[in-house]
Design an enzyme around this catalytic site. Structure first.
Site, PDB file in Angstrom:
ATOM      1  N   HIS A  56       0.840  -1.213   0.000  1.00 29.09           N
ATOM      2  CA  HIS A  56       0.000   0.000   0.000  1.00 29.09           C
ATOM      3  C   HIS A  56       0.870   1.256   0.000  1.00 29.09           C
ATOM      4  O   HIS A  56       0.585   2.221  -0.701  1.00 29.09           O
ATOM      5  CB  HIS A  56      -0.876   0.062   1.261  1.00 29.09           C
ATOM      6  CG  HIS A  56      -1.903  -1.012   1.417  1.00 29.09           C
ATOM      7  ND1 HIS A  56      -1.967  -1.815   2.526  1.00 29.09           N
ATOM      8  CD2 HIS A  56      -2.933  -1.396   0.635  1.00 29.09           C
ATOM      9  CE1 HIS A  56      -2.995  -2.642   2.422  1.00 29.09           C
ATOM     10  NE2 HIS A  56      -3.589  -2.420   1.277  1.00 29.09           N
ATOM     11  N   LYS A  97     -22.325  -3.980   9.375  1.00 29.65           N
ATOM     12  CA  LYS A  97     -21.647  -5.282   9.285  1.00 29.65           C
ATOM     13  C   LYS A  97     -20.797  -5.538  10.516  1.00 29.65           C
ATOM     14  O   LYS A  97     -20.139  -4.640  11.022  1.00 29.65           O
ATOM     15  CB  LYS A  97     -20.710  -5.263   8.067  1.00 29.65           C
ATOM     16  CG  LYS A  97     -21.320  -5.890   6.852  1.00 29.65           C
ATOM     17  CD  LYS A  97     -20.206  -6.217   5.870  1.00 29.65           C
ATOM     18  CE  LYS A  97     -20.750  -6.333   4.468  1.00 29.65           C
ATOM     19  NZ  LYS A  97     -19.705  -6.170   3.476  1.00 29.65           N
ATOM     20  N   SER A 120      -2.329  -7.647   3.550  1.00 31.72           N
ATOM     21  CA  SER A 120      -2.625  -7.463   4.980  1.00 31.72           C
ATOM     22  C   SER A 120      -2.937  -8.810   5.625  1.00 31.72           C
ATOM     23  O   SER A 120      -2.504  -9.079   6.756  1.00 31.72           O
ATOM     24  CB  SER A 120      -3.817  -6.521   5.172  1.00 31.72           C
ATOM     25  OG  SER A 120      -3.539  -5.265   4.632  1.00 31.72           O
TER      26      SER A 120
HETATM   27  P1  ADP Z   1      -9.914  -3.767   0.091  1.00 26.24           P
HETATM   28  O1  ADP Z   1     -10.621  -4.465   1.206  1.00 26.24           O
HETATM   29  O2  ADP Z   1     -10.653  -2.565  -0.430  1.00 26.24           O
HETATM   30  O3  ADP Z   1      -9.412  -4.646  -1.021  1.00 26.24           O
HETATM   31  P2  ADP Z   1      -7.124  -3.534   0.931  1.00 26.24           P
HETATM   32  O4  ADP Z   1      -6.582  -2.731   2.060  1.00 26.24           O
HETATM   33  O5  ADP Z   1      -6.962  -5.010   0.999  1.00 26.24           O
HETATM   34  O6  ADP Z   1      -8.649  -3.106   0.820  1.00 26.24           O
HETATM   35  O7  ADP Z   1      -6.484  -3.041  -0.435  1.00 26.24           O
HETATM   36  C1  ADP Z   1      -6.634  -1.720  -0.898  1.00 26.24           C
HETATM   37  C2  ADP Z   1      -6.001  -1.614  -2.303  1.00 26.24           C
HETATM   38  O8  ADP Z   1      -4.596  -1.824  -2.220  1.00 26.24           O
HETATM   39  C3  ADP Z   1      -6.529  -2.635  -3.306  1.00 26.24           C
HETATM   40  O9  ADP Z   1      -6.618  -2.005  -4.568  1.00 26.24           O
HETATM   41  C4  ADP Z   1      -5.460  -3.693  -3.329  1.00 26.24           C
HETATM   42  O10 ADP Z   1      -5.432  -4.375  -4.568  1.00 26.24           O
HETATM   43  C5  ADP Z   1      -4.214  -2.831  -3.145  1.00 26.24           C
HETATM   44  N1  ADP Z   1      -3.083  -3.586  -2.596  1.00 26.24           N
HETATM   45  C6  ADP Z   1      -3.041  -4.308  -1.461  1.00 26.24           C
HETATM   46  N2  ADP Z   1      -1.821  -4.856  -1.277  1.00 26.24           N
HETATM   47  C7  ADP Z   1      -1.060  -4.469  -2.342  1.00 26.24           C
HETATM   48  C8  ADP Z   1       0.287  -4.728  -2.765  1.00 26.24           C
HETATM   49  N3  ADP Z   1       1.101  -5.511  -2.067  1.00 26.24           N
HETATM   50  N4  ADP Z   1       0.715  -4.171  -3.919  1.00 26.24           N
HETATM   51  C9  ADP Z   1      -0.128  -3.401  -4.652  1.00 26.24           C
HETATM   52  N5  ADP Z   1      -1.408  -3.127  -4.320  1.00 26.24           N
HETATM   53  C10 ADP Z   1      -1.872  -3.647  -3.188  1.00 26.24           C
END
Ligand code: ADP
Length: 167
Positions: free
Chosen positions: A20, A44, A133
């Site tokens: 992120h 939720k 995550s």
């Molecule tokens: P959500 O529940 O909305 O998917 P996340 O926090 O899991 O929330 O992810 C937010 C965004 O960050 C998403 O677009 C996800 O694909 C992107 N993302 C998460 N981890 C990575 C990573 N390691 N590299 C690139 N993008 C990522």
């Protein structure tokens, strides 16, 4: 005239990882203002490890050094939040092809609901492509210090504290 673009990076950020962070720091070079927006859904039962307040605190600490980043929680539809805050770009990260189908569907739905909003995808550096995550939480739950290589210090500290409290 093109107005300065406000971008919103929505996500769960439970907690924020180096993947992120990499997407975010790349976005900071493209847009004058980037808001990290954490979805809050009071109806939720949360499946998240961290509460909204905890995630906001981690995000604020992790982005202290990035002057054009704001951190906020939002409820309801993302497109409505975008309208309210006059933001026009939704930022999402792509890791692998497996992210693509889901992200494409959401991007089309958001465009359908608000044609003025554009979704922009940013790929993190390859070394973060395997970081999520959920994986970080799994590793941290075994007390491993390996996560310090995968998340910013604010997330690592919060993870260590959380799993120490849960034991
Ligand atoms: P959500 O529940 O909305 O998917 P996340 O926090 O899991 O929330 O992810 C937010 C965004 O960050 C998403 O677009 C996800 O694909 C992107 N993302 C998460 N981890 C990575 C990573 N390691 N590299 C690139 N993008 C990522």
């Amino acid at each position: 005239m093109i107005q300065p673009i406000k971008a919103v990076f929505p996500g769960s950020f439970d907690p924020i990882t180096n993947g992120h962070m990499d997407v975010l720091s790349r976005a900071c070079k493209l847009f004058p203002e980037v808001t990290l927006a954490v979805l809050q859904n009071p109806r939720k039962v949360s499946k998240h490890l961290f509460t909204i307040e905890e995630r906001l605190e981690i995000l604020r600490k992790a982005t202290e050094h990035l002057p054009n980043v704001r951190v906020e929680a939002f409820g309801g539809l993302l497109v409505d939040y975008m309208r309210e805050t006059k933001a026009t770009v939704i930022l999402r990260g792509l890791r692998a092809v497996s992210d693509y189908e889901y992200e494409l569907q959401i991007a089309h739905l958001n465009r359908q609901m608000n044609p003025d909003v554009e979704t922009v995808f940013i790929m993190a550096a390859t070394r973060w492509s395997y970081v999520s995550s959920s994986m970080v939480k799994e590793i941290a739950s075994y007390g491993s210090k390996e996560i310090t290589k995968m998340v910013p210090p604010a997330s690592a500290e919060a993870l260590f504290r959380k799993f120490a409290d849960l034991q």
